[in-house]
Design a protein around this motif. Structure first.
Motif, PDB file in Angstrom:
ATOM      1  N   VAL A  58       0.814  -1.217   0.000  1.00 50.66           N
ATOM      2  CA  VAL A  58       0.000   0.000   0.000  1.00 50.66           C
ATOM      3  C   VAL A  58       0.847   1.266   0.000  1.00 50.66           C
ATOM      4  O   VAL A  58       1.999   1.273   0.431  1.00 50.66           O
ATOM      5  CB  VAL A  58      -0.951   0.036   1.223  1.00 50.66           C
ATOM      6  N   ASN A  59       0.240   2.321  -0.524  1.00 47.50           N
ATOM      7  CA  ASN A  59       0.779   3.684  -0.451  1.00 47.50           C
ATOM      8  C   ASN A  59       2.173   3.837  -1.048  1.00 47.50           C
ATOM      9  O   ASN A  59       3.061   4.460  -0.460  1.00 47.50           O
ATOM     10  CB  ASN A  59       0.781   4.176   1.005  1.00 47.50           C
ATOM     11  N   SER A 105      -1.915   1.366  -4.476  1.00 40.74           N
ATOM     12  CA  SER A 105      -1.927   0.197  -3.597  1.00 40.74           C
ATOM     13  C   SER A 105      -2.354  -1.016  -4.420  1.00 40.74           C
ATOM     14  O   SER A 105      -3.161  -0.901  -5.344  1.00 40.74           O
ATOM     15  CB  SER A 105      -2.898   0.393  -2.427  1.00 40.74           C
TER      16      SER A 105
END
Length: 229
Positions: free
Chosen positions: A81-82, A96
């Motif tokens: 993610v991110n 993500s």
């Protein structure tokens, strides 16, 4: 055995339903993508809000997906993610990816890419209003993404080759590539191998043409790299 008249759905059919749902829930600034990793080029098979990256169904694999396949990160993690994504023209995304497995194999990826442009514009306006505009050089609107950078390109092979050559010799100009030494070519091919480029159909031929050498030479350099590993 399935009963008469019962149709077994492919696992990704369930995720296809999520794509449009998440696209509406998250809004027009969030692109939702479903990729079939069983296909040769890991094609996009469903997409919502494709205007975010400019992609459509059938769009090519990304450098991030190639690296995931090469280092088998999906075996250790359920998702990443991110991390930062980049789409033309100079659009920053917060990305993500969720790994879809079946019987221990990676069969798909469900990805969410959020366009950060509206948030960056708001943050920039706030900085200017607060008088902090000149103090924030090098800070991207307070939005921090960690991990790798994913590039959404229509020419993944070309972009990856250019990046590898520049990292080794500092330039990708034709006159520079024509004068590459054997050792420099080996280093470049080593980087492309680690990035997973050679999983793509036609990659060997493209690399040979780009480095002004034969396909046989590319295979020979690959063999040397494997022997050192």
């Amino acid at each position: 055995m399935l009963g008469k008249g019962i149709i077994e759905l492919d696992i990704l059919d369930y995720y296809k339903k999520l794509v449009d749902f998440l696209g509406e829930v998250l809004g027009e600034n969030a692109e939702v993508v479903l990729r079939d990793c069983r296909k040769p080029d890991h094609d996009i098979i469903a997409i919502a809000n494709g205007h975010v990256s400019g992609r459509t169904i059938g769009a090519p694999i990304t450098d991030f997906t190639l690296s995931i396949l090469a280092n088998e990160e999906w075996k250790e993690k359920d998702y990443v993610v991110n991390y930062e994504g980049k789409a033309a023209p100079d659009k920053r995304l917060r990305s993500s990816t969720y790994f879809i497995r079946e019987e221990g194999m990676l069969v798909g990826q469900l990805c969410v890419n959020i366009d950060m442009t509206p948030y960056e514009q708001v943050m920039e306006s706030l900085r200017q209003l607060s008088g902090l505009g000149m103090m924030s050089e090098g800070v991207n609107a307070g939005i921090v993404c960690s991990g790798p950078v994913e590039n959404f390109s229509e020419d993944v092979i070309g972009d990856m080759m250019k990046k590898a050559v520049i990292s080794v010799v500092g330039s990708s100009e034709p006159k520079v590539r024509e004068r590459l030494t054997q050792q420099e070519k080996i280093e470049i091919i080593g980087e492309l191998n680690r990035a997973g480029l050679f999983q793509l159909k036609g990659a060997v031929g493209a690399v040979a043409e780009y480095l002004f050498c034969s396909e046989a030479s590319v295979y020979r350099y690959q063999s040397k790299i494997q022997k050192k590993a």
